[in-house]
Design a protein around this motif. Structure first.
Motif, short mmCIF file in Angstrom:
data_model
loop_
_atom_site.label_atom_id
_atom_site.label_comp_id
_atom_site.label_asym_id
_atom_site.label_seq_id
_atom_site.Cartn_x
_atom_site.Cartn_y
_atom_site.Cartn_z
N UNK A 72 0.82 -1.21 0.00
CA UNK A 72 0.00 0.00 0.00
C UNK A 72 0.85 1.25 0.00
N UNK A 73 0.28 2.44 0.21
CA UNK A 73 -1.16 2.65 0.42
C UNK A 73 -1.96 2.58 -0.87
N UNK A 74 -3.26 2.41 -0.71
CA UNK A 74 -4.17 2.35 -1.86
C UNK A 74 -5.23 3.45 -1.75
N UNK A 75 -5.59 3.99 -2.89
CA UNK A 75 -6.68 4.97 -2.91
C UNK A 75 -8.04 4.26 -2.90
N UNK A 76 -8.08 3.17 -3.67
CA UNK A 76 -9.34 2.41 -3.79
C UNK A 76 -9.09 0.92 -3.55
N UNK A 77 -10.07 0.26 -2.95
CA UNK A 77 -10.03 -1.20 -2.85
C UNK A 77 -11.31 -1.75 -3.49
N UNK A 78 -11.14 -2.57 -4.51
CA UNK A 78 -12.26 -3.33 -5.08
C UNK A 78 -12.30 -4.67 -4.36
N UNK A 79 -13.32 -4.86 -3.52
CA UNK A 79 -13.39 -6.07 -2.71
C UNK A 79 -14.29 -7.11 -3.40
N UNK A 80 -13.68 -7.84 -4.35
CA UNK A 80 -14.45 -8.88 -5.07
C UNK A 80 -14.35 -10.24 -4.37
#
Lengths: 319, 319
Positions: A72-80
Motif C-alpha cells: 500500500x497505500x491504496x486509494x481504492x479497494x475493489x473487494x471482489x
C-alpha cells in the motif's frame, strides 16, 4: 491515476477488472487465496521485477494487514473476494462465514484506520424473493428475508458497511451484481446458470431447467467497464444494481445454448420452481446508467456464443 | 421426561437451566468450550460415573457430531452457546461469526438428520432500533437493520432456521432474551449493564450512564422457569420474547445499585445516547405468558440486591 487493490483478483470478475483498470493506467495490485505466477515473496523475494500480486486470505487479518503495509497505500479497494453462490453457501457454509463476514469485517477495520475508498461487491441475492422491480432502495422500506447463507452473508456485509460509515465515517460504494457471465468463467458445479449450461451442453451432460425462473444476464465486459468507471465518479454511500435489461427465462437461455452447440435436446429436463431461490429478478439499472455510464453492448445471444467459443478453446474441445 | 442437550451449559443461563431441567426430572447433558470437572473423556474415560458434560466447540462439526453419536439421542436441544454482546461482537467478530453463524448451522445440519426439537436462543438485539413495542412478528412487516455484528449473527440464525424449516421440515422454537441478570453472572467488561454496574459499584470503578436508554430487566430464575416450560408446550415455528415488564431507564438501575452498595456517587458520569445501540426496548411478552406461563416474580430492586449479595460472596468482598 489511482493506486488500486483488488481482492480476489484471480477470480472471474477480478481477472477482467485487473486487466481493464491496468489498461486505463491505474496502478493495480491484486490478492487471492492461492499461490500464482507473478506473486511477491514477502520474506524472500525471488526476483526484482515489479510484483502485482500477493497470496492473501482476506479472512486472515495478519495476511491482509501485511498487504496494506508492504504493497500500500491504496486509494481504492475493489473487494471482489468472496465465497460465491447459494448452493456453495449451503455446502460450504464454514467458508462463507469466514471469508464473507469475517473477511469483509477485516477490510472494514483496515478501512477505518487507513481511510481508503471501498468498492464492495454485493449480489442480487440480497433482494431475497422480492417480487417487484428491484430498485436499490427497496431494503429501506421492505422487510426481506434472505433465502440462503450466501445471500445472508452478502446482506450482513452491507449492514457492516453501513454501521462503519455511521460510526467511523468510512466511504464505500456497494455494487450488487446480477448474473454476470462470459469468457473466463471456467466450470465448477456452483457456477451460475450460464456457464453451467454452456459447459454441460459442450460435454453432453444433463441439465435441469426450472420453469418460471426469470433472469437478466450481463456480459462480463459490460459489467467490468461499469465497475471501472466507479473511481471516476465515486459517490460514498451509494448502492448500484449492475445488471442487464433483457429479461429472459432459463428456458430461453437453454435454447440459445443448445442451438449454438448443437447439443442433444434429451439432455434437458424441465421442472417446476427450485426451492429457496428467487424466482424472478426484475431490476432497475437506471442509477448505474446515470452515475456510472453503465452500457449493455453485448446481447445474450452474442455473449453466449463468445462464451461457448472460449470454453471450447479452454477445454480443448476443438478438433 | 425428556433427554435434553444444552449447548453452552456452563454459561450463565446454561448453568441455571441445567439445574432446573435436572430438578424437573429430565436427563440433561451439557456441552461447552472448556474442560471442566465432570467432563467425559471420550477415548480414555477416567471414571465410570455418569458423565453429564463434554467439551465441545459448536463451531467444530466433528466435535459436535461426536456428542450426538456418543451421548445422544436427544429429544430437545437448548442451543444457548453463543458469543454474546454487541461490543464483544465488534471486538471479537471472528469468534462471533464462527460460533454463532457456523456453530448454529452445524446444529441445524445435525437437526435435519436427527430430527430433534431445537430451542434456539436469540436476542432482543435482532429488533435493531425498532422504536415501537417489540412484538415477535414485527420482522415480518418492518425492515430492520441490525446495528452490530452480534445482532446480525443472531438474525442470521433466525433466517437459517426458517430456511431449514422450509426445506427440511425441522422443528424449532426461537426465544429472544431481553437483558437477563442475576446471581451467577460473573464479571467481564462485555457483560450486560446490570452485572457491570453491580461489579463496578462494589469495586469502586467508574461507570457511564447513558441517558434516555430504556430497558427491562429479567431475573435469571424467572427467565429459566419459562425456558424450562417450553418442552411441555413445544410449538414449532414460534418465536417468543422472554423479558420483563418493568420499564426503567439506566439511571434508575444505577440508583438502585448505588443505594444498596453505598458506592460513591462520583463514580457515575452521565452521557447522552450511545452510538449504534437500541435506545428503548419496549416489548410485548403476552405470547410467552399465554404459551409458556411466563411469570415475573422478582422485582428489579429485589433482584439487584440478590445479585449484589451473590457478587460480594463470589468475589470475597465480605469482611
Amino acid at each position: 491515476m489511482s493506486r488500486i487493490l483488488i481482492t480476489g483478483s484471480r477470480g472471474v470478475v477480478g481477472t477482467f477488472l485487473t486487466k481493464m483498470l491496468t489498461e486505463r493506467g491505474h496502478s493495480v495490485f491484486g490478492i487471492g487465496k492461492h499461490h500464482a505466477v507473478g506473486e511477491v515473496g514477502w520474506e524472500h523475494p525471488m526476483a526484482k521485477t515489479e510484483f502485482t500480486y500477493a497470496r492473501c486470505d482476506v479472512a486472515d487479518f495478519r495476511q491482509l494487514e501485511r498487504v496494506f503495509e508492504k504493497a500500500g497505500p491504496f486509494d481504492f479497494v475493489y473487494h471482489t473476494a468472496a465465497e460465491f453462490g447459494r448452493w456453495n453457501g449451503e455446502d460450504y457454509y464454514e467458508q462463507v462465514w469466514l471469508t464473507n463476514a469475517v473477511g469483509t469485517k477485516n477490510i472494514i477495520r483496515l478501512q477505518e484506520k487507513l481511510k481508503f475508498k471501498l468498492i464492495h461487491f454485493s449480489s442480487s441475492e440480497v433482494y431475497g424473493d422480492y417480487q417487484d422491480v428491484m430498485k436499490e432502495y427497496v431494503m429501506d422500506f421492505v422487510e426481506i428475508k434472505q433465502m440462503n447463507d450466501y445471500a445472508m452473508s452478502k446482506w450482513v456485509n452491507e449492514m457492516q458497511i453501513k454501521n462503519s460509515t455511521i460510526q467511523h465515517g468510512t466511504e464505500t460504494v456497494v455494487v450488487r451484481l446480477f448474473n454476470t457471465y462470459g469468457p473466463g468463467e471456467w466450470y465448477h458445479p456452483y457456477r451460475s446458470v450460464n456457464a453451467k449450461f454452456c459447459y454441460h451442453a459442450l460435454h453432453g451432460l444433463p441439465v435441469t431447467v426450472y420453469k418460471g425462473h426469470f433472469r437478466t444476464s450481463t456480459y462480463l465486459e459490460d459489467t467490468c467497464r461499469t465497475l471501472c468507471n466507479i473511481v471516476d465518479n465515486f459517490k460514498p454511500g451509494e448502492a448500484y444494481n449492475i445488471g442487464g435489461t433483457e429479461y429472459h427465462d432459463i428456458e430461453a437461455l437453454a435454447n440459445v445454448i443448445w442451438k449454438y452447440t448443437g447439443a442433444d435436446q434429451k439432455l434437458i429436463t424441465y421442472q417446476d420452481s427450485e426451492i429457496l431461490t428467487t424466482k424472478s429478478k426484475k431490476l432497475d439499472v437506471s442509477k448505474a446508467i446515470a452515475d456510472l455510464d453503465h452500457k449493455l453492448t453485448v446481447s445474450l445471444e452474442e455473449g453466449v456464443k463468445r462464451t461457448i467459443d472460449w470454453m471450447k478453446d479452454y477445454y480443448k474441445l476443438n478438433k
